[in-house]
Design an enzyme around this catalytic site. Structure first.
Site, PDB file in Angstrom:
ATOM      1  N   GLN A  88       3.979  -2.457   3.459  1.00  0.00           N
ATOM      2  CA  GLN A  88       3.543  -3.678   2.796  1.00  0.00           C
ATOM      3  C   GLN A  88       3.557  -4.842   3.792  1.00  0.00           C
ATOM      4  O   GLN A  88       4.158  -4.754   4.862  1.00  0.00           O
ATOM      5  CB  GLN A  88       4.400  -3.984   1.574  1.00  0.00           C
ATOM      6  CG  GLN A  88       5.882  -4.122   1.816  1.00  0.00           C
ATOM      7  CD  GLN A  88       6.675  -4.043   0.508  1.00  0.00           C
ATOM      8  OE1 GLN A  88       6.490  -3.135  -0.299  1.00  0.00           O
ATOM      9  NE2 GLN A  88       7.568  -5.007   0.304  1.00  0.00           N
ATOM     10  N   VAL A  89       2.888  -5.943   3.421  1.00  0.00           N
ATOM     11  CA  VAL A  89       2.668  -7.050   4.350  1.00  0.00           C
ATOM     12  C   VAL A  89       3.252  -8.340   3.769  1.00  0.00           C
ATOM     13  O   VAL A  89       2.974  -8.691   2.618  1.00  0.00           O
ATOM     14  CB  VAL A  89       1.161  -7.233   4.650  1.00  0.00           C
ATOM     15  CG1 VAL A  89       0.967  -8.255   5.770  1.00  0.00           C
ATOM     16  CG2 VAL A  89       0.513  -5.898   5.034  1.00  0.00           C
ATOM     17  N   LYS A  93       3.707  -6.632   8.988  1.00  0.00           N
ATOM     18  CA  LYS A  93       3.410  -5.360   8.325  1.00  0.00           C
ATOM     19  C   LYS A  93       4.615  -4.443   8.531  1.00  0.00           C
ATOM     20  O   LYS A  93       4.997  -4.150   9.668  1.00  0.00           O
ATOM     21  CB  LYS A  93       2.145  -4.760   8.957  1.00  0.00           C
ATOM     22  CG  LYS A  93       1.652  -3.478   8.346  1.00  0.00           C
ATOM     23  CD  LYS A  93       0.331  -3.094   9.029  1.00  0.00           C
ATOM     24  CE  LYS A  93      -0.194  -1.770   8.550  1.00  0.00           C
ATOM     25  NZ  LYS A  93      -1.474  -1.416   9.233  1.00  0.00           N
ATOM     26  N   ASP A 106     -11.890   2.211   8.663  1.00  0.00           N
ATOM     27  CA  ASP A 106     -11.354   1.954   7.322  1.00  0.00           C
ATOM     28  C   ASP A 106     -11.931   0.635   6.795  1.00  0.00           C
ATOM     29  O   ASP A 106     -11.227  -0.377   6.712  1.00  0.00           O
ATOM     30  CB  ASP A 106      -9.824   1.892   7.360  1.00  0.00           C
ATOM     31  CG  ASP A 106      -9.217   1.933   5.963  1.00  0.00           C
ATOM     32  OD1 ASP A 106      -9.983   2.057   4.982  1.00  0.00           O
ATOM     33  OD2 ASP A 106      -7.980   1.832   5.855  1.00  0.00           O
ATOM     34  N   ALA A 165       0.835  -1.195   0.000  1.00  0.00           N
ATOM     35  CA  ALA A 165       0.000   0.000   0.000  1.00  0.00           C
ATOM     36  C   ALA A 165       0.871   1.247   0.000  1.00  0.00           C
ATOM     37  O   ALA A 165       2.047   1.193  -0.375  1.00  0.00           O
ATOM     38  CB  ALA A 165      -0.944  -0.026   1.202  1.00  0.00           C
ATOM     39  N   SER A 166       0.304   2.360   0.449  1.00  0.00           N
ATOM     40  CA  SER A 166       0.998   3.640   0.338  1.00  0.00           C
ATOM     41  C   SER A 166       2.111   3.803   1.365  1.00  0.00           C
ATOM     42  O   SER A 166       3.152   4.396   1.076  1.00  0.00           O
ATOM     43  CB  SER A 166      -0.005   4.780   0.501  1.00  0.00           C
ATOM     44  OG  SER A 166      -0.697   4.644   1.734  1.00  0.00           O
TER      45      SER A 166
END
Length: 441
Positions: free
Chosen positions: A132-133, A147, A278, A128-129
């Protein structure tokens, strides 16, 4: 980060200058045009500005891209043209090279990667922004997910946010008072800071995990404290299927999922006074017994008792279609401007007819609502167009901004799930549970 702070500033400042030029040119070109042409020209300008902002932010990992993602979710704050363009920032970002991720983990946890983990997958399963995972295995053979926040992503937060705000202001997107702008961007900044602090997210996971521990069908991963820090968060692996897969299951299973999603949000709001804000579909996974797994507890909003009571009062008046009381609720929530302008009852009734349908609240709708065939989002656009003359009497509210994001996100989850369900018993269950004469937590 791949770009230095100076290069980031130059890129964002260039975007702002370009938008300023477009706004000035548009204003001069249509100075003598009639109202309809000016509105059309403004819509075209906003589309162009939205695309330019999305393209610029999409090229830059980190806080600025996250700002764009957050902004795209506040459709009541930004014009539809801008919010729509920013939606493409919700898609997964390209991953960062593994050597940088490895260095970040080792720096944060203070040991070599091969001592910390038996196995650590180099390719992330999500990027993602701001991070990352990766899937990994602890020395104890326990499967986990890790994460990892991108290096230095938090250092450009304030400057990135200021540049984006300036660009939106110059384009005439922020058509609101300076005080309201300050409140809204303070909310966005706080949301961004919270998502950058994995220690805070770990604490959120513990709190929400304890709260939902007795809720069968709601699963929250556990924090592995020994392998977590401010920029690295290790959790037990809880696997489920995507929303797209769950949408292919029988409706009785989808109904269980829908009820769990409803309880996930409403239970937190009225029982915990804080909410996971979210509800992106990637933050949930689903099992064939109807269970819901919830991830990513960085974006949490806390509410006061006064705010919760205002929400309850608003919902009670909405489900009873009491438009006189509803207008006063909207003033108390900061949505209806404090002026003497008249807004007819029909305006509110039209919105209630739309908003109460997914909840199966009569007379708007009765029985099982088919989310797969929902036209509510199209009805909202039509109603906005037909009632433009009243919209100056309303404004975005910092109090409701995160809740709007949550409710609209869960609506889209149910649309994409394609469930057919009557949610009204759940609505009345929470209203009855929180009657004014009952004890409040």
């Amino acid at each position: 980060m791949a770009k230095s702070s100076g290069k980031r500033f130059i890129k964002l400042a260039g975007m702002t200058a370009s938008i300023a030029g477009k706004a000035a040119k548009n204003s001069l070109k249509h100075l003598s045009s009639d109202e309809e042409k000016r509105l059309q020209a403004r819509s075209e300008l906003l589309q162009d500005v939205g695309i330019q902002i999305a393209d610029t932010l999409g090229e830059m990992k980190g806080a600025v891209m996250k700002v764009g993602q957050i902004a795209s979710q506040y459709k009541d704050v930004f014009p539809a043209e801008v919010a729509t363009a920013l939606e493409k920032l919700q898609k997964d970002a390209p991953p960062m090279p593994f050597l940088q991720i490895k260095s970040q983990v080792e720096r944060e946890l203070g040991a070599p990667l091969d001592e910390l983990f038996l196995d650590f997958e180099e390719i992330p399963f999500a990027a993602a922004s701001i991070g990352q995972v990766h899937r990994a295995t602890l020395p104890s053979n326990q499967n986990v997910v890790v994460k990892v926040q991108y290096p230095d992503v938090d250092k450009n937060c304030d400057s990135d946010l200021k540049q984006v705000r300036m660009a939106l202001k110059i384009a005439g997107v922020l058509n609101m008072s300076r005080d309201l702008q300050e409140q809204l961007f303070l909310e966005i900044r706080q949301s961004l800071e919270d998502e950058l602090d994995y220690i805070k997210e770990a604490q959120n996971i513990r709190v929400f995990g304890a709260f939902h521990s007795r809720d069968e069908g709601i699963i929250i991963p556990r924090v592995i404290s020994s392998h977590s820090s401010r920029r690295v968060l290790t959790l037990t692996e809880e696997r489920g299927e995507s929303l797209a897969i769950a949408a292919t299951w029988d409706n009785d299973i989808k109904q269980k999922i829908a009820r769990h999603l409803f309880h996930f949000t409403a239970g937190q709001l009225f029982g915990l006074y804080r909410v996971h804000c979210d509800p992106h579909p990637g933050n949930f996974a689903f099992k064939e017994d109807g269970s819901v797994i919830a991830y990513d507890f960085g974006g949490i909003k806390n509410y006061s008792d006064r705010e919760i009571q205002l929400f309850l009062r608003f919902v009670r008046h909405a489900v009873s279609f009491d438009v006189t009381a509803l207008e006063q609720d909207l003033r108390a929530l900061g949505i209806r401007r404090e002026d003497d302008s008249h807004v007819p009852a029909e305006f509110y009734k039209a919105w209630l007819d739309i908003g109460m349908k997914p909840l199966s609240i009569p007379p708007a709708f009765e029985g099982e609502f088919d989310f797969a065939k929902s036209q509510v989002h199209h009805d909202v656009i039509r109603q906005m167009r037909s009632a433009l003359k009243y919209f100056n009497q309303f404004q975005p509210s910092p109090m409701t901004m995160m809740m709007d994001r949550t409710v609209s996100g869960q609506y889209w989850n149910l649309v994409n799930l394609g469930v057919k369900i009557d949610l009204s018993p759940l609505v009345y269950e929470y209203l009855n549970r929180n009657e004014p004469n009952r004890d409040q937590r």
